[in-house]
Design a protein around this motif. Structure first.
Motif, PDB file in Angstrom:
ATOM      1  N   ARG A 200      25.149  34.974  47.961  1.00 35.25           N
ATOM      2  CA  ARG A 200      26.748  34.454  48.349  1.00 35.25           C
ATOM      3  C   ARG A 200      26.735  32.957  47.906  1.00 35.25           C
ATOM      4  NH1 ARG A 200      29.260  37.969  52.598  1.00 35.25           N
ATOM      5  NH2 ARG A 200      30.582  36.012  52.993  1.00 35.25           N
ATOM      6  N   PHE A 201      27.979  32.647  47.531  1.00 37.13           N
ATOM      7  CA  PHE A 201      28.353  31.223  47.230  1.00 37.13           C
ATOM      8  C   PHE A 201      27.897  30.445  48.247  1.00 37.13           C
ATOM      9  CE2 PHE A 201      30.951  27.706  45.467  1.00 37.13           C
ATOM     10  CZ  PHE A 201      30.379  27.716  44.204  1.00 37.13           C
ATOM     11  N   ASP A 202      28.222  30.766  49.451  1.00 35.43           N
ATOM     12  CA  ASP A 202      27.953  29.915  50.562  1.00 35.43           C
ATOM     13  C   ASP A 202      26.414  29.895  51.198  1.00 35.43           C
ATOM     14  OD1 ASP A 202      27.669  32.401  51.785  1.00 35.43           O
ATOM     15  OD2 ASP A 202      29.450  32.053  53.280  1.00 35.43           O
ATOM     16  N   GLY A 203      25.701  30.799  50.373  1.00 38.99           N
ATOM     17  CA  GLY A 203      24.252  30.743  50.756  1.00 38.99           C
ATOM     18  C   GLY A 203      23.776  31.711  51.562  1.00 38.99           C
ATOM     19  N   GLU A 248      43.672  40.529  47.943  1.00 37.31           N
ATOM     20  CA  GLU A 248      43.538  39.845  49.120  1.00 37.31           C
ATOM     21  C   GLU A 248      41.942  39.502  49.417  1.00 37.31           C
ATOM     22  OE1 GLU A 248      45.932  41.621  51.905  1.00 37.31           O
ATOM     23  OE2 GLU A 248      47.911  41.196  50.751  1.00 37.31           O
ATOM     24  N   GLU A 249      41.102  40.398  49.674  1.00 40.02           N
ATOM     25  CA  GLU A 249      39.819  39.938  49.904  1.00 40.02           C
ATOM     26  C   GLU A 249      39.243  39.104  49.115  1.00 40.02           C
ATOM     27  OE1 GLU A 249      37.980  40.886  52.475  1.00 40.02           O
ATOM     28  OE2 GLU A 249      39.444  42.117  53.388  1.00 40.02           O
ATOM     29  N   LEU A 250      39.390  39.147  47.787  1.00 44.46           N
ATOM     30  CA  LEU A 250      38.686  38.477  46.768  1.00 44.46           C
ATOM     31  C   LEU A 250      39.244  36.936  47.041  1.00 44.46           C
ATOM     32  CD1 LEU A 250      38.682  40.458  43.561  1.00 44.46           C
ATOM     33  CD2 LEU A 250      36.686  39.878  44.981  1.00 44.46           C
ATOM     34  N   TYR A 251      40.517  36.944  47.221  1.00 47.48           N
ATOM     35  CA  TYR A 251      41.054  35.640  47.152  1.00 47.48           C
ATOM     36  C   TYR A 251      40.565  34.659  48.500  1.00 47.48           C
ATOM     37  CZ  TYR A 251      44.646  31.724  47.298  1.00 47.48           C
ATOM     38  OH  TYR A 251      45.427  30.539  47.331  1.00 47.48           O
ATOM     39  N   SER A 252      40.705  35.653  49.770  1.00 44.69           N
ATOM     40  CA  SER A 252      40.370  35.152  50.912  1.00 44.69           C
ATOM     41  C   SER A 252      38.708  34.850  50.982  1.00 44.69           C
ATOM     42  CB  SER A 252      40.700  35.855  52.145  1.00 44.69           C
ATOM     43  OG  SER A 252      39.743  37.303  52.178  1.00 44.69           O
ATOM     44  N   ASN A 253      37.948  35.230  49.937  1.00 46.07           N
ATOM     45  CA  ASN A 253      36.570  34.939  50.036  1.00 46.07           C
ATOM     46  C   ASN A 253      35.969  34.230  49.339  1.00 46.07           C
ATOM     47  OD1 ASN A 253      34.862  36.836  52.374  1.00 46.07           O
ATOM     48  ND2 ASN A 253      36.695  38.102  51.589  1.00 46.07           N
ATOM     49  N   ALA A 254      37.072  33.741  48.354  1.00 44.84           N
ATOM     50  CA  ALA A 254      36.647  32.748  47.303  1.00 44.84           C
ATOM     51  C   ALA A 254      36.308  31.533  48.084  1.00 44.84           C
ATOM     52  CB  ALA A 254      37.914  32.368  46.508  1.00 44.84           C
ATOM     53  N   GLY A 255      34.887  30.956  47.648  1.00 45.16           N
ATOM     54  CA  GLY A 255      34.473  29.672  48.056  1.00 45.16           C
ATOM     55  C   GLY A 255      33.651  30.089  49.149  1.00 45.16           C
ATOM     56  N   GLY A 256      33.559  31.353  49.719  1.00 42.13           N
ATOM     57  CA  GLY A 256      32.479  31.754  50.838  1.00 42.13           C
ATOM     58  C   GLY A 256      31.489  32.676  50.199  1.00 42.13           C
ATOM     59  N   PHE A 258      32.316  34.370  47.315  1.00 36.20           N
ATOM     60  CA  PHE A 258      32.320  34.283  46.010  1.00 36.20           C
ATOM     61  C   PHE A 258      32.664  32.776  45.305  1.00 36.20           C
ATOM     62  CE2 PHE A 258      34.486  38.279  47.160  1.00 36.20           C
ATOM     63  CZ  PHE A 258      33.450  39.168  46.995  1.00 36.20           C
ATOM     64  N   ASP A 259      32.067  32.856  43.854  1.00 39.06           N
ATOM     65  CA  ASP A 259      32.571  31.418  43.283  1.00 39.06           C
ATOM     66  C   ASP A 259      33.911  31.280  42.875  1.00 39.06           C
ATOM     67  OD1 ASP A 259      32.830  29.261  41.589  1.00 39.06           O
ATOM     68  OD2 ASP A 259      31.342  29.836  40.068  1.00 39.06           O
ATOM     69  N   PRO A 260      34.855  30.387  43.447  1.00 36.69           N
ATOM     70  CA  PRO A 260      36.145  30.235  43.284  1.00 36.69           C
ATOM     71  C   PRO A 260      36.672  30.042  41.834  1.00 36.69           C
ATOM     72  CG  PRO A 260      35.520  28.620  44.686  1.00 36.69           C
ATOM     73  CD  PRO A 260      34.229  29.261  44.131  1.00 36.69           C
ATOM     74  N   VAL A 262      35.116  32.125  39.486  1.00 41.44           N
ATOM     75  CA  VAL A 262      35.003  33.265  38.902  1.00 41.44           C
ATOM     76  C   VAL A 262      36.334  34.128  39.510  1.00 41.44           C
ATOM     77  CG1 VAL A 262      33.490  35.394  38.918  1.00 41.44           C
ATOM     78  CG2 VAL A 262      32.374  33.013  38.766  1.00 41.44           C
ATOM     79  N   VAL A 263      36.725  33.968  40.822  1.00 40.94           N
ATOM     80  CA  VAL A 263      37.723  34.636  41.322  1.00 40.94           C
ATOM     81  C   VAL A 263      39.126  34.281  40.544  1.00 40.94           C
ATOM     82  CG1 VAL A 263      39.179  34.834  43.250  1.00 40.94           C
ATOM     83  CG2 VAL A 263      36.901  34.796  43.531  1.00 40.94           C
ATOM     84  N   GLU A 264      39.263  32.965  40.141  1.00 39.63           N
ATOM     85  CA  GLU A 264      40.446  32.534  39.227  1.00 39.63           C
ATOM     86  C   GLU A 264      40.287  33.081  37.942  1.00 39.63           C
ATOM     87  OE1 GLU A 264      42.275  28.127  37.592  1.00 39.63           O
ATOM     88  OE2 GLU A 264      40.342  28.396  38.595  1.00 39.63           O
ATOM     89  N   ALA A 265      39.078  33.124  37.216  1.00 39.69           N
ATOM     90  CA  ALA A 265      38.823  33.752  36.039  1.00 39.69           C
ATOM     91  C   ALA A 265      39.262  35.549  36.081  1.00 39.69           C
ATOM     92  CB  ALA A 265      37.494  33.882  35.239  1.00 39.69           C
ATOM     93  N   PHE A 266      38.775  36.139  37.254  1.00 33.39           N
ATOM     94  CA  PHE A 266      39.324  37.507  37.384  1.00 33.39           C
ATOM     95  C   PHE A 266      40.842  37.590  37.427  1.00 33.39           C
ATOM     96  CE2 PHE A 266      40.449  40.603  40.482  1.00 33.39           C
ATOM     97  CZ  PHE A 266      40.030  41.684  39.987  1.00 33.39           C
ATOM     98  N   LEU A 267      41.345  36.672  38.300  1.00 29.55           N
ATOM     99  CA  LEU A 267      42.938  37.028  38.382  1.00 29.55           C
ATOM    100  C   LEU A 267      43.560  36.522  37.047  1.00 29.55           C
ATOM    101  CD1 LEU A 267      43.292  34.938  41.900  1.00 29.55           C
ATOM    102  CD2 LEU A 267      43.549  37.259  41.398  1.00 29.55           C
ATOM    103  N   ASN A 268      42.997  35.794  36.099  1.00 30.96           N
ATOM    104  CA  ASN A 268      43.648  35.542  34.845  1.00 30.96           C
ATOM    105  C   ASN A 268      43.451  36.700  34.047  1.00 30.96           C
ATOM    106  OD1 ASN A 268      44.396  32.660  35.475  1.00 30.96           O
ATOM    107  ND2 ASN A 268      42.269  32.133  34.864  1.00 30.96           N
ATOM    108  N   ALA A 269      42.049  37.751  34.194  1.00 33.78           N
ATOM    109  CA  ALA A 269      42.025  38.760  33.507  1.00 33.78           C
ATOM    110  C   ALA A 269      42.525  39.928  34.177  1.00 33.78           C
ATOM    111  CB  ALA A 269      40.701  38.776  33.265  1.00 33.78           C
ATOM    112  N   LEU A 270      43.163  39.739  35.035  1.00 33.99           N
ATOM    113  CA  LEU A 270      43.827  40.913  36.032  1.00 33.99           C
ATOM    114  C   LEU A 270      44.607  41.866  35.229  1.00 33.99           C
ATOM    115  CD1 LEU A 270      43.751  42.254  38.699  1.00 33.99           C
ATOM    116  CD2 LEU A 270      45.667  41.128  39.340  1.00 33.99           C
ATOM    117  N   ASP A 271      45.556  41.224  34.340  1.00 34.61           N
ATOM    118  CA  ASP A 271      46.524  42.038  33.220  1.00 34.61           C
ATOM    119  C   ASP A 271      45.426  43.113  32.662  1.00 34.61           C
ATOM    120  OD1 ASP A 271      48.629  40.998  34.516  1.00 34.61           O
ATOM    121  OD2 ASP A 271      49.129  39.516  32.854  1.00 34.61           O
ATOM    122  N   ASP A 272      44.621  42.739  31.961  1.00 33.63           N
ATOM    123  CA  ASP A 272      43.664  43.412  31.232  1.00 33.63           C
ATOM    124  C   ASP A 272      43.043  44.544  31.992  1.00 33.63           C
ATOM    125  OD1 ASP A 272      44.467  42.170  28.858  1.00 33.63           O
ATOM    126  OD2 ASP A 272      42.801  40.999  28.990  1.00 33.63           O
TER     127      ASP A 272
END
Length: 298
Positions: A200-203, A248-256, A258-260, A262-272
């Motif tokens: 986990r990103f928070d160790g 919502e789960e991915l977004y709320s756990n970004a920085g905890g 998950f790597d923020p 990577v979550v941002e890249a996931f959201l950018n690729a969400l359409d595909d």
């Protein structure tokens, strides 16, 4: 000058030895022949020249033999490398067949590895990774749960909360999977991604509690892709989440968890990602996959 000496080292040494020997012979013979020094010098020069040619010929033969031996050894090395690569390719093919068979045998895991691989590659592409890294990421995703072969099926389908020993058995799957991949030289990077994809990103993850960027990037990407497919999946112990709930789960756990980035890249690729899932997953239907990263049996 030094390079020239090294290049013609044997020739230079031969000339020096012959010149020294010739000089010694010249003075020794001339001492006895007296005035016939010129004739003696010519005889010695001819003899030294003949010896030099003989030395050069012997050196050339030795060099040719050494080159022939080197070519033979090089050919053997090439054949050994080809045999090793062929063996590794067969090993990788066997691993892929085992993973596919294991996924097909478990109705809750069917197609999980392929879906995680697809999502992971889309995330990696959104982060601008080169094709070589994307291919490595895809292979790591296909193998990320291969260590589950060591987990008893009764644990995987259990509907009640798992005991401490059962949770430990599941957590060891990352180590078992990495050990399998470590047997192949070409999968060293993939083995590290498999080993750490539940960090986990928070160790606070496992198996080693790595934190932040100490976790390999491929493992951080796999964590998001695996969690997304897991949350949108049915399991014996819980129902799947809707797409909105998973996001919502991915977004709320970004920085905890998950790597923020990577979550941002996931959201950018969400359409595909959504476009690929759309034919088989209407908006009113819950997705089918598995969850080990977010809740329950992890």
């Amino acid at each position: 000058m030094g390079q020239l000496f090294r290049k013609h080292k044997h020739l230079t040494l031969s000339v020096v030895v012959l010149a020294a020997t010739g000089s010694m012979l010249f003075w020794a013979i001339s001492f006895y022949v007296g005035s016939a020094r010129i004739e003696a010098a010519l005889l010695i020069a001819v003899a030294m020249l003949c010896l030099l040619l003989i030395f050069l010929h012997l050196e050339r033969i030795s060099t040719l033999r050494q080159v022939a031996n080197n070519w033979t050894l090089a050919g053997e090395n090439v054949r050994l490398m080809e045999a090793l690569n062929e063996t590794e390719d067969r090993y990788v093919a066997c691993l892929k067949a085992i993973v596919s068979a294991a996924d097909a045998h478990d109705p809750y895991a069917s197609g999980h590895s392929e879906r995680v691989a697809s999502v992971a590659v889309k995330i990696g592409r959104a982060m601008g990774l080169p094709e070589e890294q994307l291919k490595s990421l895809e292979n790591a995703a296909l193998f990320h749960d291969v260590g589950m072969l060591w987990v008893a099926n009764s644990i995987l389908v259990k509907e009640q909360p798992l005991s401490a020993d059962e949770q430990a058995a599941i957590r060891r799957h990352t180590v078992h999977g990495a050990e399998l991949l470590d047997c192949v030289r070409s999968l060293k990077d993939e083995s590290q991604a498999v080993l750490h994809h539940h960090e986990r990103f928070d160790g606070t993850g496992y198996p080693y509690g790595l934190k932040g960027h100490a976790i390999p990037l491929a493992a951080r990407i796999l964590a998001v892709a695996d969690a997304f497919d897991a949350m949108t999946s049915e399991r014996p112990y819980r129902s799947s989440l809707l797409m909105r709930e998973a996001l919502e789960e991915l977004y709320s756990n970004a920085g905890g968890q998950f790597d923020p980035r990577v979550v941002e890249a996931f959201l950018n690729a969400l359409d595909d990602i959504s476009r690929e899932n759309e034919p088989s997953t209407p908006a009113t239907k819950r997705f089918e996959a598995r969850l080990f990263s977010m809740v329950g049996n992890c």
